[in-house]
Motif scaffolding. Structure first.
Motif, PDB file in Angstrom:
ATOM      1  N   SER A 115       0.863  -1.179   0.000  1.00 34.12           N
ATOM      2  CA  SER A 115       0.000   0.000   0.000  1.00 34.12           C
ATOM      3  C   SER A 115       0.899   1.229   0.000  1.00 34.12           C
ATOM      4  O   SER A 115       2.119   1.110  -0.030  1.00 34.12           O
ATOM      5  N   SER A 116       0.295   2.413   0.065  1.00 33.07           N
ATOM      6  CA  SER A 116       1.100   3.642   0.056  1.00 33.07           C
ATOM      7  C   SER A 116       1.827   3.878   1.374  1.00 33.07           C
ATOM      8  O   SER A 116       2.691   4.745   1.455  1.00 33.07           O
ATOM      9  N   LEU A 126       8.832  -1.773   6.055  1.00 32.84           N
ATOM     10  CA  LEU A 126       8.854  -0.372   6.449  1.00 32.84           C
ATOM     11  C   LEU A 126       7.442   0.164   6.448  1.00 32.84           C
ATOM     12  O   LEU A 126       6.646  -0.148   5.551  1.00 32.84           O
ATOM     13  N   SER A 127       7.117   0.950   7.463  1.00 34.86           N
ATOM     14  CA  SER A 127       5.791   1.534   7.593  1.00 34.86           C
ATOM     15  C   SER A 127       5.922   3.047   7.691  1.00 34.86           C
ATOM     16  O   SER A 127       6.798   3.564   8.384  1.00 34.86           O
ATOM     17  N   LYS A 128       5.042   3.743   6.974  1.00 34.05           N
ATOM     18  CA  LYS A 128       5.052   5.200   7.018  1.00 34.05           C
ATOM     19  C   LYS A 128       4.509   5.652   8.366  1.00 34.05           C
ATOM     20  O   LYS A 128       3.496   5.153   8.846  1.00 34.05           O
ATOM     21  N   GLU A 129       5.222   6.602   8.956  1.00 33.63           N
ATOM     22  CA  GLU A 129       4.826   7.128  10.256  1.00 33.63           C
ATOM     23  C   GLU A 129       5.012   8.640  10.225  1.00 33.63           C
ATOM     24  O   GLU A 129       6.138   9.120  10.255  1.00 33.63           O
ATOM     25  N   GLY A 130       3.911   9.365  10.097  1.00 34.93           N
ATOM     26  CA  GLY A 130       4.003  10.815   9.966  1.00 34.93           C
ATOM     27  C   GLY A 130       4.672  11.168   8.646  1.00 34.93           C
ATOM     28  O   GLY A 130       4.265  10.703   7.590  1.00 34.93           O
ATOM     29  N   ASN A 131       5.745  11.965   8.714  1.00 35.60           N
ATOM     30  CA  ASN A 131       6.467  12.361   7.514  1.00 35.60           C
ATOM     31  C   ASN A 131       7.646  11.445   7.205  1.00 35.60           C
ATOM     32  O   ASN A 131       8.393  11.701   6.269  1.00 35.60           O
ATOM     33  N   GLY A 132       7.835  10.395   8.001  1.00 36.63           N
ATOM     34  CA  GLY A 132       8.981   9.514   7.800  1.00 36.63           C
ATOM     35  C   GLY A 132       8.579   8.056   7.713  1.00 36.63           C
ATOM     36  O   GLY A 132       7.395   7.709   7.693  1.00 36.63           O
TER      37      GLY A 132
END
Length: 68
Positions: free
Chosen positions: A24-25, A52-58
């Motif tokens: 996913s994105s 890896l998982s998106k967390e906020g801007n990182g």
């Protein structure tokens, strides 16, 4: 910052990207094969699987699995 060549007395460790998969994105999987030119402390080649998982801007590594 510029990268420099490793010192001659240091082992060369390589990480080769084998696979990338995006679920996913906000989640992405990577598979690397990690090898060394010398057996550093008994280091054998291994496969590293990362999620890896998106967390906020990182991004953060949310899962790491090491396989022989």
């Amino acid at each position: 910052m510029g990268a420099t060549e490793p010192a001659a007395d240091k082992p060369l460790v390589k990480a080769e990207l084998l696979e990338t998969q995006s679920d996913s994105s906000d989640k992405i999987h990577y598979v690397y094969r990690v090898t060394s030119d010398v057996a550093v402390g008994g280091m054998e080649p291994f496969t590293a699987r990362l999620l890896l998982s998106k967390e906020g801007n990182g991004w953060r590594v949310s899962k790491f699995v090491q396989e022989e």
